[in-house]
Design an enzyme around this catalytic site. Structure first.
Site, PDB file in Angstrom:
ATOM      1  CD1 TRP A 175     -69.277  14.719  57.692  1.00 33.81           C
ATOM      2  CD2 TRP A 175     -69.305  14.275  55.579  1.00 33.81           C
ATOM      3  NE1 TRP A 175     -68.178  15.009  57.173  1.00 33.81           N
ATOM      4  CE2 TRP A 175     -68.093  14.554  55.700  1.00 33.81           C
ATOM      5  CE3 TRP A 175     -69.521  13.963  54.212  1.00 33.81           C
ATOM      6  CZ2 TRP A 175     -67.097  14.779  55.020  1.00 33.81           C
ATOM      7  CZ3 TRP A 175     -68.578  14.163  53.297  1.00 33.81           C
ATOM      8  CH2 TRP A 175     -67.316  14.651  53.552  1.00 33.81           C
ATOM      9  CG  ASP A 228     -72.322   8.319  57.617  1.00 34.43           C
ATOM     10  OD1 ASP A 228     -71.302   7.730  58.195  1.00 34.43           O
ATOM     11  OD2 ASP A 228     -72.160   9.378  57.123  1.00 34.43           O
ATOM     12  CE  LYS A 285     -64.181  10.079  58.832  1.00 31.15           C
ATOM     13  NZ  LYS A 285     -63.267  11.083  58.336  1.00 31.15           N
TER      14      LYS A 285
HETATM   15  N1  PMP Z   1     -69.880  10.502  56.613  1.00 32.36           N
HETATM   16  C1  PMP Z   1     -68.911  11.010  57.681  1.00 32.36           C
HETATM   17  C2  PMP Z   1     -69.696  10.977  59.473  1.00 32.36           C
HETATM   18  C3  PMP Z   1     -67.905  11.540  57.509  1.00 32.36           C
HETATM   19  O1  PMP Z   1     -67.082  11.797  58.354  1.00 32.36           O
HETATM   20  C4  PMP Z   1     -67.252  11.500  56.027  1.00 32.36           C
HETATM   21  C5  PMP Z   1     -65.888  11.860  55.730  1.00 32.36           C
HETATM   22  N2  PMP Z   1     -65.367  12.520  56.666  1.00 32.36           N
HETATM   23  C6  PMP Z   1     -68.192  10.731  55.003  1.00 32.36           C
HETATM   24  C7  PMP Z   1     -69.570  10.258  55.453  1.00 32.36           C
HETATM   25  C8  PMP Z   1     -67.646  10.748  53.800  1.00 32.36           C
HETATM   26  O2  PMP Z   1     -66.890   9.849  53.458  1.00 32.36           O
HETATM   27  P1  PMP Z   1     -66.072   9.338  52.355  1.00 32.36           P
HETATM   28  O3  PMP Z   1     -64.927  10.363  52.235  1.00 32.36           O
HETATM   29  O4  PMP Z   1     -65.723   7.988  52.641  1.00 32.36           O
HETATM   30  O5  PMP Z   1     -67.096   9.224  51.300  1.00 32.36           O
END
Ligand code: PMP
Length: 360
Positions: A103, A172, A196
């Site tokens: 991510w 994040d 989450k």
């Molecule tokens: N950052 C992290 C640490 C994640 O775990 C995720 C999704 N699993 C995201 C960003 C992306 O999130 P979204 O699907 O809400 O765009």
């Protein structure tokens, strides 16, 4: 009677049963308004009080001071990957990124569209199995971005990284927000997708220092400036009303559980139960380095793909869902966010012990 199984999904993920029950109760009529929570106008009095309650519970829960805005945006955490640099990083400027997982890498890709990215550390060569101790900083970064919990590789920062050469801190926190106490004043921006630890998918919580909102770029498409959302109480356009409502219920649930410290104690206990078993097991191994292990996503593998597949299938049959590791890394992952019950972790350990003993 409804049967609920142990849901280890990484997100959307398990929500507290009492929250689901309250939501169900208000589905046909929010309080005695005669209109269900899904059907209320976001401009009406009933929803405005839901919104205000969610904001005030969030402030109370995490001790968020008045010089921070609490925003409910859309487009997921992925939209923050580009909104942050779009608003704050000019083409001649540099932002530092700690690359501790997939991510974080995606966030880097977006930031590079707007300015320079300096990689403060990376554990990619180690398959992201650790949070590197050694980090460097560029001369004068606008901000430093990190991912507090790496959902896929199962690693987590123990505390915030230093920012020795200045710049504000951006986090994040999608997969560990409000899983432990947090000193918001150390951060410029914290963002988290909701699916989450917070609510159903569809809302992104953004906690941002007011001074930054004022400083952000001013010629972007209206919807992409933080200013727009701060000035309109997140109602520039129709907000994700149901998500904001559920988030408010989840905040109250955390407060009722004893707050963030109580959450951390519980999360630590759950994670330790699992890691203790993995450390003693002859077949299963935790994949994250011991000093980097996540309390939210416990990743493990046997080293034998066939064994892993057999285990995942047997676990599913026994009522343990969502244990398959992310498609990019394989193995297993038990996501045990705030709302995941301790009893479910105990049941999983018991099942794994049993499974292991029946395999030669
Ligand atoms: N950052 C992290 C640490 C994640 O775990 C995720 C999704 N699993 C995201 C960003 C992306 O999130 P979204 O699907 O809400 O765009």
């Amino acid at each position: 009677m409804t049967v609920r199984i142990d849901n280890f999904s990484a997100g959307p993920a398990v929500l507290p049963v009492t929250v689901l029950e309250q939501a169900r109760e208000n589905l046909l009529s929010l309080g005695d308004s005669g209109i269900g929570i899904l059907e209320h106008s976001h401009r009406g009095k009933a929803f405005l009080s839901v919104y205000e309650e969610t904001v005030s519970r969030c402030r109370k829960l995490a001790g968020i001071p008045d010089n921070y805005h609490i925003l409910f945006l859309q487009g997921g955490a992925s939209t923050q990957f580009f909104m942050v640099p779009m608003n704050f990083l000019q083409s001649a400027q540099t932002a530092d990124y700690l690359v501790t997982g997939s991510w974080a890498k995606k966030a880097v890709v977006e930031a590079k569209r707007f300015g320079n990215v300096f990689i403060a550390c990376s554990s990619e060569a180690e398959n992201f199995c650790e949070i590197p101790d050694e980090r460097v900083a560029s001369d004068s970064p606008v901000y430093t971005h990190f991912t507090s919990n790496n959902t896929i590789s199962g690693t987590q920062f123990l505390c915030e990284p230093d920012t020795p050469n200045g710049g504000f801190l951006v986090c994040d926190a999608s997969s560990d927000i409000f899983s432990r106490p947090i000193d918001v004043t150390k951060y410029g921006i914290i963002y988290a997708g909701s699916q989450k630890n917070l609510a159903p998918s569809g809302v992104t919580l953004v906690i941002i220092r007011k001074e930054l909102v004022e400083r952000g770029a001013a010629e972007l498409p209206t919807r992409l400036e933080y200013r727009t959302h701060a000035e309109t109480d997140s109602m520039f356009n129709t907000p994700p009303t149901f998500g904001i409502y559920v988030m408010g219920l989840v905040f109250q649930w955390i407060i009722d559980q004893g707050g963030l410290q109580a959450m951390e104690n519980r999360n630590r206990e759950k994670a330790e139960t699992l890691y203790r078993f993995l450390d003693e097991s002859d077949r299963f191994n935790a994949t994250a380095k011991p000093n980097s292990r996540s309390m939210m996503n416990v990743t493990f593998a046997s080293g034998d793909d066939e064994f892993d597949a057999k285990f995942i299938a047997a676990a599913k049959k026994a009522g343990f869902d969502g244990l398959k590791g992310h498609r990019s890394v394989g193995g297993m992952r038990a996501s045990i966010y705030n709302a995941f019950p301790s009893a479910g972790v105990d049941r999983l350990v018991e099942f794994m012990r049993e499974f292991e003993s029946t395999q030669s």
